[in-house]
Design an enzyme around this catalytic site. Sequence first.
Site, PDB file in Angstrom:
ATOM      1  N   GLY A 224       0.831  -1.197   0.000  1.00  0.00           N
ATOM      2  CA  GLY A 224       0.000   0.000   0.000  1.00  0.00           C
ATOM      3  C   GLY A 224       0.865   1.246   0.000  1.00  0.00           C
TER       4      GLY A 224
ATOM      5  N   GLN B 228       2.967  10.158   1.038  1.00  0.00           N
ATOM      6  CA  GLN B 228       4.284   9.517   1.143  1.00  0.00           C
ATOM      7  C   GLN B 228       5.194   9.928  -0.026  1.00  0.00           C
ATOM      8  OE1 GLN B 228       2.368   5.461   1.985  1.00  0.00           O
ATOM      9  NE2 GLN B 228       4.303   5.334   3.098  1.00  0.00           N
TER      10      GLN B 228
ATOM     11  N   CYS C 281       5.740   0.128   7.170  1.00  0.00           N
ATOM     12  CA  CYS C 281       5.380   1.291   6.357  1.00  0.00           C
ATOM     13  C   CYS C 281       6.575   1.650   5.485  1.00  0.00           C
ATOM     14  CB  CYS C 281       5.020   2.462   7.280  1.00  0.00           C
ATOM     15  SG  CYS C 281       4.530   3.950   6.388  1.00  0.00           S
ATOM     16  N   LEU C 282       6.310   1.954   4.217  1.00  0.00           N
ATOM     17  CA  LEU C 282       7.416   2.300   3.310  1.00  0.00           C
ATOM     18  C   LEU C 282       8.102   3.602   3.725  1.00  0.00           C
ATOM     19  CD1 LEU C 282       5.884   1.291  -0.147  1.00  0.00           C
ATOM     20  CD2 LEU C 282       7.537   0.023   1.260  1.00  0.00           C
TER      21      LEU C 282
ATOM     22  N   HIS D  28      -4.650   1.595   7.352  1.00  0.00           N
ATOM     23  CA  HIS D  28      -3.303   2.168   7.475  1.00  0.00           C
ATOM     24  C   HIS D  28      -3.111   3.290   6.437  1.00  0.00           C
ATOM     25  CE1 HIS D  28       1.276   1.543   7.787  1.00  0.00           C
ATOM     26  NE2 HIS D  28       1.139   2.328   6.743  1.00  0.00           N
ATOM     27  N   GLU D  29      -3.557   3.038   5.193  1.00  0.00           N
ATOM     28  CA  GLU D  29      -3.350   4.027   4.128  1.00  0.00           C
ATOM     29  C   GLU D  29      -4.252   5.245   4.313  1.00  0.00           C
ATOM     30  OE1 GLU D  29      -0.759   3.673   2.512  1.00  0.00           O
ATOM     31  OE2 GLU D  29      -0.427   1.561   2.946  1.00  0.00           O
TER      32      GLU D  29
ATOM     33  N   HIS E 147      -2.836   7.669   6.689  1.00  0.00           N
ATOM     34  CA  HIS E 147      -1.818   8.560   6.111  1.00  0.00           C
ATOM     35  C   HIS E 147      -2.433   9.864   5.618  1.00  0.00           C
ATOM     36  CE1 HIS E 147       2.073   6.555   6.014  1.00  0.00           C
ATOM     37  NE2 HIS E 147       1.549   5.427   5.562  1.00  0.00           N
TER      38      HIS E 147
HETATM   39 ZN    ZN Z   1       2.431   3.569   5.633  1.00  0.00          ZN
END
Ligand code: ZN
Length: 173
Positions: free
Chosen positions: A46, A51, A95-96, A137-138, A141
Amino acid sequence: MSIRPILIHPDPRLKKVCTPVDEVNDDMRKLAGDMLETMYDAPGIGLAAPQLGILQRLIVMDCIKEEGAEPQPMALFNPEVVWESEALNVYEEGCLSIPEQYADVERPAEVMVKWVDVDGAACEAKFDALWATCVQHEIDHLDGTLFIDYLGPLKRQMITRKMVKLKRERARA
Ligand code: ZN
């Protein structure tokens, strides 16, 4: 499509509330394509527009992890949780924007989400298992919330210190 750099925590752009997407036009479709390519390259399941430093309400996901399985890329504009189950589920999240740090997070096991798709059509679907965790989670963000915000302050500070160090090392390289 192109791969874009992913912001690493701590970054003020990861703490902002993003603005709704007015219109799903070619620019937004291109952005969704870039986000999917960036996510697959990372690799991740995701990614949210902030991000990449773009403060608009857009997320992409593909939670199919089995080897050889058909990919299931999704792009969700203006996603919104409209219902959540009382039952909870714990997943070890990453998380990226917080590379190589993982922690258990408890969230509703199922959620109903509405969004606008790449064709501008209104959609609504129920997500469960890993998809439910990922979509929550997304969407977090888009409101400036990271999974580490659910952890205790000591754990959060420890991870943040590691990320500051990582960013310093990357800047030097
Ligand atoms: Zn994340």
